[in-house]
Design a protein around this motif. Sequence first.
Motif, PDB file in Angstrom:
ATOM      1  N   MET A 224     -69.385 -11.495-104.671  1.00  0.00           N
ATOM      2  CA  MET A 224     -68.614 -11.591-103.437  1.00  0.00           C
ATOM      3  C   MET A 224     -68.452 -13.061-103.081  1.00  0.00           C
ATOM      4  N   SER A 225     -67.247 -13.576-103.211  1.00  0.00           N
ATOM      5  CA  SER A 225     -67.022 -14.965-102.834  1.00  0.00           C
ATOM      6  C   SER A 225     -66.554 -15.020-101.388  1.00  0.00           C
ATOM      7  N   LYS A 226     -66.922 -16.103-100.724  1.00  0.00           N
ATOM      8  CA  LYS A 226     -66.550 -16.282 -99.324  1.00  0.00           C
ATOM      9  C   LYS A 226     -65.674 -17.511 -99.193  1.00  0.00           C
ATOM     10  N   TYR A 227     -64.717 -17.397 -98.317  1.00  0.00           N
ATOM     11  CA  TYR A 227     -63.838 -18.510 -98.014  1.00  0.00           C
ATOM     12  C   TYR A 227     -64.149 -18.998 -96.611  1.00  0.00           C
ATOM     13  N   SER A 228     -64.026 -20.271 -96.407  1.00  0.00           N
ATOM     14  CA  SER A 228     -64.205 -20.853 -95.088  1.00  0.00           C
ATOM     15  C   SER A 228     -62.819 -21.080 -94.492  1.00  0.00           C
ATOM     16  N   VAL A 229     -62.541 -20.445 -93.359  1.00  0.00           N
ATOM     17  CA  VAL A 229     -61.223 -20.500 -92.732  1.00  0.00           C
ATOM     18  C   VAL A 229     -61.354 -21.172 -91.375  1.00  0.00           C
ATOM     19  N   VAL A 230     -60.623 -22.266 -91.198  1.00  0.00           N
ATOM     20  CA  VAL A 230     -60.605 -22.973 -89.918  1.00  0.00           C
ATOM     21  C   VAL A 230     -59.346 -22.553 -89.172  1.00  0.00           C
ATOM     22  N   ILE A 231     -59.530 -22.093 -87.928  1.00  0.00           N
ATOM     23  CA  ILE A 231     -58.411 -21.613 -87.110  1.00  0.00           C
ATOM     24  C   ILE A 231     -58.143 -22.631 -86.005  1.00  0.00           C
ATOM     25  N   THR A 232     -56.939 -23.148 -85.975  1.00  0.00           N
ATOM     26  CA  THR A 232     -56.507 -24.060 -84.927  1.00  0.00           C
ATOM     27  C   THR A 232     -55.452 -23.333 -84.109  1.00  0.00           C
ATOM     28  N   PRO A 233     -55.751 -22.960 -82.866  1.00  0.00           N
ATOM     29  CA  PRO A 233     -54.799 -22.170 -82.076  1.00  0.00           C
ATOM     30  C   PRO A 233     -53.449 -22.870 -81.904  1.00  0.00           C
ATOM     31  N   SER A 234     -52.399 -22.087 -81.975  1.00  0.00           N
ATOM     32  CA  SER A 234     -51.032 -22.579 -81.853  1.00  0.00           C
ATOM     33  C   SER A 234     -50.713 -22.910 -80.397  1.00  0.00           C
ATOM     34  N   HIS A 235     -49.751 -23.809 -80.212  1.00  0.00           N
ATOM     35  CA  HIS A 235     -49.320 -24.123 -78.844  1.00  0.00           C
ATOM     36  C   HIS A 235     -48.606 -22.944 -78.195  1.00  0.00           C
ATOM     37  N   TRP A 236     -48.153 -21.970 -78.997  1.00  0.00           N
ATOM     38  CA  TRP A 236     -47.488 -20.789 -78.452  1.00  0.00           C
ATOM     39  C   TRP A 236     -48.457 -19.910 -77.666  1.00  0.00           C
ATOM     40  N   ARG A 237     -49.744 -20.049 -77.879  1.00  0.00           N
ATOM     41  CA  ARG A 237     -50.735 -19.239 -77.145  1.00  0.00           C
ATOM     42  C   ARG A 237     -50.707 -19.527 -75.647  1.00  0.00           C
ATOM     43  N   HIS A 238     -50.214 -20.703 -75.248  1.00  0.00           N
ATOM     44  CA  HIS A 238     -50.131 -21.032 -73.826  1.00  0.00           C
ATOM     45  C   HIS A 238     -49.082 -20.182 -73.106  1.00  0.00           C
ATOM     46  N   PHE A 239     -48.124 -19.641 -73.858  1.00  0.00           N
ATOM     47  CA  PHE A 239     -47.065 -18.812 -73.276  1.00  0.00           C
ATOM     48  C   PHE A 239     -47.410 -17.331 -73.293  1.00  0.00           C
ATOM     49  N   GLN A 240     -48.620 -17.003 -73.645  1.00  0.00           N
ATOM     50  CA  GLN A 240     -49.042 -15.606 -73.783  1.00  0.00           C
ATOM     51  C   GLN A 240     -48.825 -14.786 -72.510  1.00  0.00           C
ATOM     52  N   PRO A 241     -49.133 -15.272 -71.306  1.00  0.00           N
ATOM     53  CA  PRO A 241     -48.889 -14.452 -70.108  1.00  0.00           C
ATOM     54  C   PRO A 241     -47.414 -14.314 -69.750  1.00  0.00           C
ATOM     55  N   VAL A 242     -46.565 -15.206 -70.240  1.00  0.00           N
ATOM     56  CA  VAL A 242     -45.159 -15.200 -69.852  1.00  0.00           C
ATOM     57  C   VAL A 242     -44.392 -14.055 -70.512  1.00  0.00           C
ATOM     58  N   ILE A 243     -44.759 -13.701 -71.723  1.00  0.00           N
ATOM     59  CA  ILE A 243     -43.995 -12.707 -72.484  1.00  0.00           C
ATOM     60  C   ILE A 243     -43.991 -11.334 -71.803  1.00  0.00           C
ATOM     61  N   PRO A 244     -45.153 -10.770 -71.380  1.00  0.00           N
ATOM     62  CA  PRO A 244     -45.087  -9.475 -70.673  1.00  0.00           C
ATOM     63  C   PRO A 244     -44.346  -9.551 -69.343  1.00  0.00           C
ATOM     64  N   LEU A 245     -44.469 -10.696 -68.643  1.00  0.00           N
ATOM     65  CA  LEU A 245     -43.750 -10.834 -67.379  1.00  0.00           C
ATOM     66  C   LEU A 245     -42.237 -10.894 -67.607  1.00  0.00           C
ATOM     67  N   ALA A 246     -41.819 -11.563 -68.665  1.00  0.00           N
ATOM     68  CA  ALA A 246     -40.387 -11.615 -68.977  1.00  0.00           C
ATOM     69  C   ALA A 246     -39.877 -10.230 -69.370  1.00  0.00           C
TER      70      ALA A 246
END
Length: 146
Positions: A1-23
């Motif tokens: 079983m090999s493991k990969y190391s994954v680094v997640i850098t959040p996108s700037h689009w995450r800041h608009f997350q509350p706007v989409i349901p309101l729109a």
Amino acid sequence: MSKYSVVITPSHWRHFQPVIPLAALGLSFACMPEAATSYLPEYSLLAVWVGVATGLALYLLRQGINTTPGHWHVSEDGEFQLSPRHEQPPPVWRVSEDSRVTWWGLYLVLHQHAKPAHRRWLLKGEVSEQNYRRLCRVLNRSNAKY
């Protein structure tokens, strides 16, 4: 079983997350047919919409937007593990068959024994191209098992 190391850098689009349901709520209100709104005065519909929009906005803002970078260890078997921050080992999460690969990102549904599922969208730009392909292969392999 090999493991990969994954680094997640959040996108700037995450800041608009509350706007989409309101729109979407505003668009649905604007597109309501006349038959649905003809028996009520316009100010009462506006009051209902403002109340629902305020409640939805408060709920979404209370949940918060996760913009902190993450670091995962992913195995080819579909096991996800956050990188350890303390001495004790972090819990292992398994990929569910409900996880999906879409054209804009990955929808991850991770399970652990006797705990509710952890659901997360992972957008294409939040991981490197190589790690995105690896994660796609892991999800496709786990979906093929079921």
